[in-house]
Write an enzyme that holds these catalytic residues in place. Structure first.
Site, PDB file in Angstrom:
ATOM      1  N   GLN A   1      49.978 -43.812 -52.041  1.00 34.78           N
ATOM      2  CA  GLN A   1      50.140 -43.061 -53.290  1.00 34.78           C
ATOM      3  C   GLN A   1      49.740 -41.597 -53.140  1.00 34.78           C
ATOM      4  O   GLN A   1      49.765 -40.845 -54.101  1.00 34.78           O
ATOM      5  CB  GLN A   1      49.395 -43.731 -54.436  1.00 34.78           C
TER       6      GLN A   1
ATOM      7  N   ASP B   1      44.761 -42.470 -67.019  1.00 30.53           N
ATOM      8  CA  ASP B   1      45.984 -42.409 -66.208  1.00 30.53           C
ATOM      9  C   ASP B   1      47.096 -43.082 -67.003  1.00 30.53           C
ATOM     10  O   ASP B   1      47.579 -44.168 -66.655  1.00 30.53           O
ATOM     11  CB  ASP B   1      45.756 -43.090 -64.857  1.00 30.53           C
TER      12      ASP B   1
ATOM     13  N   GLY C   1      42.571 -47.771 -66.933  1.00 29.15           N
ATOM     14  CA  GLY C   1      42.101 -46.751 -67.867  1.00 29.15           C
ATOM     15  C   GLY C   1      43.261 -46.022 -68.528  1.00 29.15           C
ATOM     16  O   GLY C   1      44.292 -45.772 -67.909  1.00 29.15           O
TER      17      GLY C   1
ATOM     18  N   ALA D   1      34.472 -44.621 -55.377  1.00 26.91           N
ATOM     19  CA  ALA D   1      33.769 -43.479 -55.984  1.00 26.91           C
ATOM     20  C   ALA D   1      33.572 -43.798 -57.472  1.00 26.91           C
ATOM     21  O   ALA D   1      33.947 -43.029 -58.358  1.00 26.91           O
ATOM     22  CB  ALA D   1      34.526 -42.167 -55.768  1.00 26.91           C
ATOM     23  N   LEU D   2      32.984 -44.951 -57.708  1.00 26.08           N
ATOM     24  CA  LEU D   2      32.912 -45.510 -59.066  1.00 26.08           C
ATOM     25  C   LEU D   2      32.054 -44.656 -59.992  1.00 26.08           C
ATOM     26  O   LEU D   2      31.000 -44.167 -59.605  1.00 26.08           O
ATOM     27  CB  LEU D   2      32.350 -46.940 -59.011  1.00 26.08           C
ATOM     28  N   HIS D   3      32.546 -44.461 -61.221  1.00 24.44           N
ATOM     29  CA  HIS D   3      31.798 -43.719 -62.242  1.00 24.44           C
ATOM     30  C   HIS D   3      31.814 -44.540 -63.529  1.00 24.44           C
ATOM     31  O   HIS D   3      32.319 -45.685 -63.539  1.00 24.44           O
ATOM     32  CB  HIS D   3      32.393 -42.318 -62.432  1.00 24.44           C
TER      33      HIS D   3
ATOM     34  N   ARG E   1      37.725 -37.290 -58.983  1.00 25.09           N
ATOM     35  CA  ARG E   1      38.002 -35.968 -58.403  1.00 25.09           C
ATOM     36  C   ARG E   1      37.120 -34.871 -59.010  1.00 25.09           C
ATOM     37  O   ARG E   1      37.132 -33.741 -58.503  1.00 25.09           O
ATOM     38  CB  ARG E   1      39.485 -35.616 -58.564  1.00 25.09           C
TER      39      ARG E   1
ATOM     40  N   SER F   1      36.417 -38.539 -63.833  1.00 27.86           N
ATOM     41  CA  SER F   1      37.405 -38.735 -62.778  1.00 27.86           C
ATOM     42  C   SER F   1      36.671 -38.640 -61.442  1.00 27.86           C
ATOM     43  O   SER F   1      35.741 -37.836 -61.304  1.00 27.86           O
ATOM     44  CB  SER F   1      38.457 -37.617 -62.854  1.00 27.86           C
TER      45      SER F   1
ATOM     46  N   HIS G   1      34.923 -46.434 -64.551  1.00 30.69           N
ATOM     47  CA  HIS G   1      35.151 -47.724 -63.881  1.00 30.69           C
ATOM     48  C   HIS G   1      34.199 -48.793 -64.447  1.00 30.69           C
ATOM     49  O   HIS G   1      34.590 -49.948 -64.626  1.00 30.69           O
ATOM     50  CB  HIS G   1      34.885 -47.608 -62.370  1.00 30.69           C
TER      51      HIS G   1
HETATM   52  O1  PAF Z   1      43.904 -45.648 -60.719  1.00 34.56           O
HETATM   53  C1  PAF Z   1      43.592 -45.901 -59.527  1.00 34.56           C
HETATM   54  O2  PAF Z   1      42.417 -45.833 -59.142  1.00 34.56           O
HETATM   55  C2  PAF Z   1      44.671 -46.278 -58.542  1.00 34.56           C
HETATM   56  O3  PAF Z   1      45.861 -45.597 -58.795  1.00 34.56           O
HETATM   57  C3  PAF Z   1      44.920 -47.786 -58.455  1.00 34.56           C
HETATM   58  C4  PAF Z   1      45.443 -48.335 -59.769  1.00 34.56           C
HETATM   59  C5  PAF Z   1      43.630 -48.508 -58.083  1.00 34.56           C
HETATM   60  C6  PAF Z   1      45.964 -48.084 -57.374  1.00 34.56           C
HETATM   61  O4  PAF Z   1      45.564 -47.619 -56.136  1.00 34.56           O
END
Ligand code: PAF
Length: 273
Positions: free
Chosen positions: A58, A147, A144, A29-31, A184, A182, A34
Site C-alpha cells: 500500500q 481513514d 477508524g 505504532a499504536l496510539h 505519522r 495518526s 488504535h
Molecule cells: O489503516 C491501516 O492501518 C492500514 O491501512 C490497514 C487497514 C491495517 C491495512 O494495512
C-alpha cells in the site's frame, strides 16, 4: 496474550476457539486511536485479535515504507494491557509471494481523493485486508473513521465479495487541541504540529458553516481553502457517505475531507456532518 506470525498457525488456532472474534488490523505504532478500536472489539466480542503488519503493497515507490514508525516492543505491551487475546505479527514473506492474485480497487471510488494522489494505494490496502480477513475470519472487524475512504472501500469490498464479516466504524480520536491521532504525527516538528491544527480547524469551520445553514459545497470548500493557507492542500472535498460527489450538503449524510502536506508529512482528516 498469544503471539503468532504464521497465517496457517493462526487460522488453525482460531478454528479451535469458541465464540465471536473481533479483529483490529493495524500497521503498528499504536496510539489511542488504535486502543479505541481494541476497546470496541473487546466489549463486543469473546476473542480479540490484533494484527501488526506494515503492508508494503500500500506504499507507492518513494513513500515512507522504510521510515514508517516501528515500535514492536511497546506495541506488544499495549496489546497485552488492552486485553488482546492474539497478536498476529507476520513478516512480509508470511503474507506475500511473487506473481500473486491481487484485489483491485474500483475504477472511480478507488482513484479519487487519496486514490488520486496515491494511485494504486487502495489496491494494496484491499489486498492485505482481504488476506487478513481470510486468515482471521472474524465476526467483526474494526476500522477508524479517520481513514474514511479506506473504510468506505473495505465496506464495499466486503459487500461486493459477499464476505460475512461485519465492518464496524469507530470514531476518530483527537488530541485536546483537535489534531487527529495518526502514526505519522511523530514525523512533525513542534512548529509543524501547530500548522497541522489548521486541518482540524478547517473541518470545524465547515461544520459551523453548515450549522449556520450554508449548504453550498463550493462555498464551504472556498472558505476552508482560505483557512488552510499556506499549507499545501492535496484535496478539500465534501461527499455523501457513499463517497459520491454532491453540490449541496445534506445534514447527517455528508463527510468533509481534507488532506494536506505539512513539512513533508501527508495528513488527512475528516468530519462526518
Ligand atoms: O489503516 C491501516 O492501518 C492500514 O491501512 C490497514 C487497514 C491495517 C491495512 O494495512
Amino acid at each position: 496474550m498469544k503471539i503468532i506470525s504464521n497465517p496457517r498457525e493462526l487460522k488453525n488456532y482460531l478454528k479451535e476457539q469458541k465464540g465471536s472474534v473481533g479483529f483490529v488490523p493495524t500497521m503498528g505504532a499504536l496510539h489511542d486511536g488504535h486502543i479505541s478500536l481494541i476497546k470496541n472489539a473487546r466489549t463486543q466480542n469473546d476473542i480479540v485479535v490484533v494484527s501488526i503488519f506494515v503492508n508494503p503493497t500500500q506504499f507507492l515507490a518513494g513513500e515512507d515504507l522504510e521510515k514508517y514508525p516501528r515500535k514492536d516492543e511497546s506495541d506488544k505491551k499495549i496489546c497485552q494491557i488492552s486485553g488482546v487475546d492474539v497478536l498476529f505479527f507476520p513478516q512480509v514473506e508470511d503474507m506475500y509471494t511473487d506473481d500473486e492474485v491481487r484485489v483491485v480497487a474500483p475504477n472511480v471510488r478507488g482513484y479519487t481523493l487519496e486514490g488520486h494522489s496515491r494511485p494504486g494505494h487502495f489496491n494494496g490496502v484491499l489486498t492485505v485486508v482481504m488476506k487478513l480477513l481470510n486468515i482471521v475470519s472474524p465476526t467483526r472487524a474494526y476500522f477508524g473513521k479517520k481513514d474514511a475512504q479506506q473504510l468506505n472501500l473495505i465496506t464495499l469490498m466486503v459487500k461486493q465479495m459477499f464476505m460475512s464479516v461485519e465492518i464496524v466504524a469507530v470514531d476518530t480520536v483527537r488530541e485536546k487541541d483537535g489534531l487527529a491521532l495518526s502514526s505519522r504525527n511523530v514525523y512533525l516538528t513542534q512548529e509543524q504540529r501547530k500548522e497541522a491544527l489548521k486541518i482540524s480547524s478547517s473541518l470545524y469551520l465547515a461544520s459551523n458553516l453548515i450549522k449556520q445553514g450554508v449548504v453550498d459545497v463550493e462555498e464551504i470548500k472556498t472558505q476552508m481553502r482560505k483557512h488552510l493557507e499556506p499549507l499545501e492542500i492535496v484535496y478539500v472535498e465534501i461527499l455523501n457517505r457513499d463517497f459520491e460527489y454532491i453540490k449541496e450538503v445534506e445534514v447527517a449524510k455528508s463527510i468533509v475531507l481534507v488532506e494536506a502536506i505539512v513539512g513533508t508529512t501527508r495528513l488527512l482528516d475528516n468530519l462526518w456532518v
